[in-house]
Design a protein around this motif. Structure first.
Motif, short mmCIF file in Angstrom:
data_model
loop_
_atom_site.label_atom_id
_atom_site.label_comp_id
_atom_site.label_asym_id
_atom_site.label_seq_id
_atom_site.Cartn_x
_atom_site.Cartn_y
_atom_site.Cartn_z
N GLU A 117 0.82 -1.21 0.00
CA GLU A 117 0.00 0.00 0.00
C GLU A 117 0.85 1.27 0.00
O GLU A 117 0.49 2.27 -0.62
CB GLU A 117 -0.93 -0.01 1.21
N SER A 118 2.01 1.24 0.68
CA SER A 118 2.85 2.43 0.73
C SER A 118 3.39 2.81 -0.64
O SER A 118 3.50 3.99 -0.98
CB SER A 118 4.02 2.19 1.70
N PHE A 119 3.74 1.81 -1.47
CA PHE A 119 4.22 2.09 -2.82
C PHE A 119 3.06 2.37 -3.77
O PHE A 119 3.23 3.08 -4.76
CB PHE A 119 5.04 0.92 -3.36
N ALA A 120 1.90 1.80 -3.48
CA ALA A 120 0.76 1.95 -4.38
C ALA A 120 0.33 3.41 -4.51
O ALA A 120 -0.25 3.80 -5.52
CB ALA A 120 -0.42 1.10 -3.89
N ARG A 121 0.60 4.21 -3.49
CA ARG A 121 0.23 5.63 -3.57
C ARG A 121 0.98 6.34 -4.69
O ARG A 121 0.53 7.35 -5.21
CB ARG A 121 0.50 6.32 -2.23
N GLU A 122 2.17 5.84 -5.02
CA GLU A 122 2.98 6.50 -6.05
C GLU A 122 2.80 5.88 -7.42
O GLU A 122 3.26 6.44 -8.42
CB GLU A 122 4.46 6.43 -5.65
N LEU A 123 2.17 4.72 -7.50
CA LEU A 123 1.97 4.07 -8.79
C LEU A 123 0.97 4.86 -9.64
O LEU A 123 -0.04 5.34 -9.14
CB LEU A 123 1.45 2.65 -8.61
N GLN A 124 1.27 4.96 -10.93
CA GLN A 124 0.38 5.62 -11.86
C GLN A 124 0.39 4.86 -13.17
O GLN A 124 1.39 4.22 -13.53
CB GLN A 124 0.81 7.07 -12.11
N ALA A 125 -0.74 4.91 -13.86
CA ALA A 125 -0.82 4.26 -15.17
C ALA A 125 0.15 4.92 -16.14
O ALA A 125 0.30 6.14 -16.17
CB ALA A 125 -2.25 4.35 -15.71
N GLY A 126 0.85 4.08 -16.90
CA GLY A 126 1.83 4.58 -17.86
C GLY A 126 3.27 4.48 -17.39
O GLY A 126 4.18 4.74 -18.19
N MET A 127 3.51 4.12 -16.11
CA MET A 127 4.88 3.98 -15.63
C MET A 127 5.55 2.77 -16.29
O MET A 127 4.93 1.73 -16.46
CB MET A 127 4.89 3.80 -14.11
N PRO A 128 6.86 2.90 -16.66
CA PRO A 128 7.54 1.77 -17.32
C PRO A 128 7.88 0.68 -16.32
O PRO A 128 8.03 0.92 -15.12
CB PRO A 128 8.80 2.42 -17.89
N GLY A 129 8.01 -0.53 -16.84
CA GLY A 129 8.35 -1.67 -16.00
C GLY A 129 9.13 -2.71 -16.80
O GLY A 129 9.27 -2.61 -18.02
N THR A 130 9.63 -3.70 -16.09
CA THR A 130 10.38 -4.80 -16.69
C THR A 130 9.78 -6.12 -16.22
O THR A 130 9.52 -6.29 -15.01
CB THR A 130 11.87 -4.73 -16.31
N ILE A 131 9.58 -7.05 -17.15
CA ILE A 131 9.00 -8.36 -16.85
C ILE A 131 10.02 -9.42 -17.26
O ILE A 131 10.55 -9.39 -18.37
CB ILE A 131 7.67 -8.56 -17.61
#
Length: 426
Positions: free
Chosen positions: A287-301
């Motif tokens: 939850e603490s990191f979820a506040r900073e998550l936004q749609a469109g942020m890059p990621g690696t899978i």
């Protein structure tokens, strides 16, 4: 007898020593207390520092303050899910007959199951029969309206002829009276006949208008009743069509929630369809990191020995067990050989800074909220207050308290027991 020297001894009286004044004693005592109060803490710190000197360097983890890039990421384990995975429900109660099995490939519009509902079929037949009856009434009302209008039109035409005949008769009687061939009474009778004919004509014309208006309302009511019944028939026909459950997408049958010839209630779950052409990876984020998550942020899978680029597509607004579900979609071409619920490693980049002062992340971040750190110099450590900024998985930003090139104890600082100074041995 042997003579001794006792006869020569002289007893002397003791001399009394003069004591110092009392105010001098008090001054000396106060000075001694002040000296003790100053030197005891120093001695305690020195003793404590010498006690901490037993900490070996091998038990500590050191980090050097450096200026460089800082990337804040959140990582975790994700699972492959279909971006489009609809669940199909029963439109009406009945008995299910399946036409596919779990794992079968399906096409859009293909029938996956049929629901047999004799009650719904009977209702549809009844409503259709009622619709036919209402249509017959509507058509019969139209025929009656046409017949009544023809009769009223005939009466109007007869009244028109009678009025014209009365007018002609009055004209003849008037000419004959003026010629002296008839009496005045004949003219009066002709005038009365014309008046009666005009009244009859007006009544016939008004009756025709009333008949038209009444027929219009009656036919409108009959037509609206038929149309309402048609809507009922269409709704029931739609429900009957929905008894044949069709696939909304091209894909694969995921899970069957019912068995063959099972009875289901209305809106009961039947099966799910997975669209494998659009895959996403779902991960749980604190939850603490979820506040900073936004749609469109890059990621690696990462998975299957490969690595793909991704981007955050959606974030759940609901918090469950202090975690939030986030989804990443693949960028570029869809990876091959991935399956539903397959586990993959996921990293999402929250922030990136180019030139900041950073140190390696360690236990000092969690202990005391990262407000203090032990700085190592010439085999000695000193406790120093600092202020942290952005925090990544491997390194953290230092806003105040350190200079580039200084070494700190990133792990193991608790061995100094919160003392101001300490010693480090090889």
């Amino acid at each position: 007898m042997i003579r001794d020297t006792s006869a020569q001894d002289q007893v002397l009286s003791p001399r009394r020593r003069r004591l110092p004044p009392r105010w001098l004693l008090a001054t000396v005592g106060l000075a001694a207390l002040l000296a003790l109060s100053y030197t005891v803490p120093k001695l305690r710190d020195q003793v404590g520092g010498q006690g901490a000197s037993s900490v070996k360097l091998s038990r500590l983890s050191l980090s050097t303050a450096e200026i460089g890039p800082l990337t804040r990421e959140v990582s975790g384990e994700g699972k492959v899910v279909a971006a489009i995975s609809p669940t199909l429900y029963a439109g009406n109660a009945g008995t299910v007959s399946l036409t596919v099995q779990a794992g079968d490939p399906v096409q859009r519009g293909q029938i996956l199951a049929r629901i047999h509902s004799p009650e719904l079929a009977t209702r549809l037949a009844q409503e259709r029969s009622n619709a036919d009856a209402l249509k017959s009434e509507w058509l019969r009302a139209e025929a009656d309206a046409r017949q009544q209008r023809a009769q009223s039109q005939s009466n109007l035409e007869t009244a028109t002829i009678a009025q014209q005949s009365a007018r002609n008769e009055l004209k003849r009687q008037t000419q004959a009276f003026e010629a002296g061939a008839t009496a005045r009474a004949q003219v009066d009778q002709a005038q009365d006949a014309l008046a009666r004919a005009e009244v009859a004509l007006r009544q016939a014309r008004g009756l025709l208008d009333l008949k038209d208006e009444a027929s219009k309302f009656e036919l409108q009511a009959k037509r609206q009743a038929f149309e309402r019944q048609q809507l009922n028939v269409q709704d029931l026909s739609r429900q009957v069509d929905e008894l044949a459950v069709r696939s909304p997408v091209d894909g694969q049958v995921g899970q069957l929630f019912v068995t063959e010839r099972a009875s289901v209630a209305k809106d009961g779950r039947l099966l799910s369809v997975v669209d494998l052409s659009a895959l996403e990876v779902q991960m749980q984020v604190a939850e603490s990191f979820a506040r900073e998550l936004q749609a469109g942020m890059p990621g690696t899978i990462q998975g299957n020995g490969q690595q793909w680029k991704g981007v955050v597509s959606s974030i759940s607004p609901e918090v469950v067990n202090n975690e939030v579900a986030a989804r990443l979609r693949f960028q570029g071409q869809r990876p091959e050989q991935l399956r539903q619920n397959q586990r993959l490693s996921v990293r999402v980049q929250l922030d990136h800074r180019d030139r900041v002062l950073t140190v390696a992340r360690g236990s000092f971040v969690d202990e005391g909220g990262g407000r203090f750190v032990y700085v190592l110099k010439d085999g000695q450590v000193q406790r120093r207050a600092i202020r942290l900024g952005a925090q990544g998985l491997a390194r953290v930003e230092v806003l105040e308290g350190l200079q580039p090139g200084e070494q700190i104890v990133s792990n193991g600082g608790e061995l100094f027991q919160g003392k101001e100074r300490g010693m480090v041995s090889e």
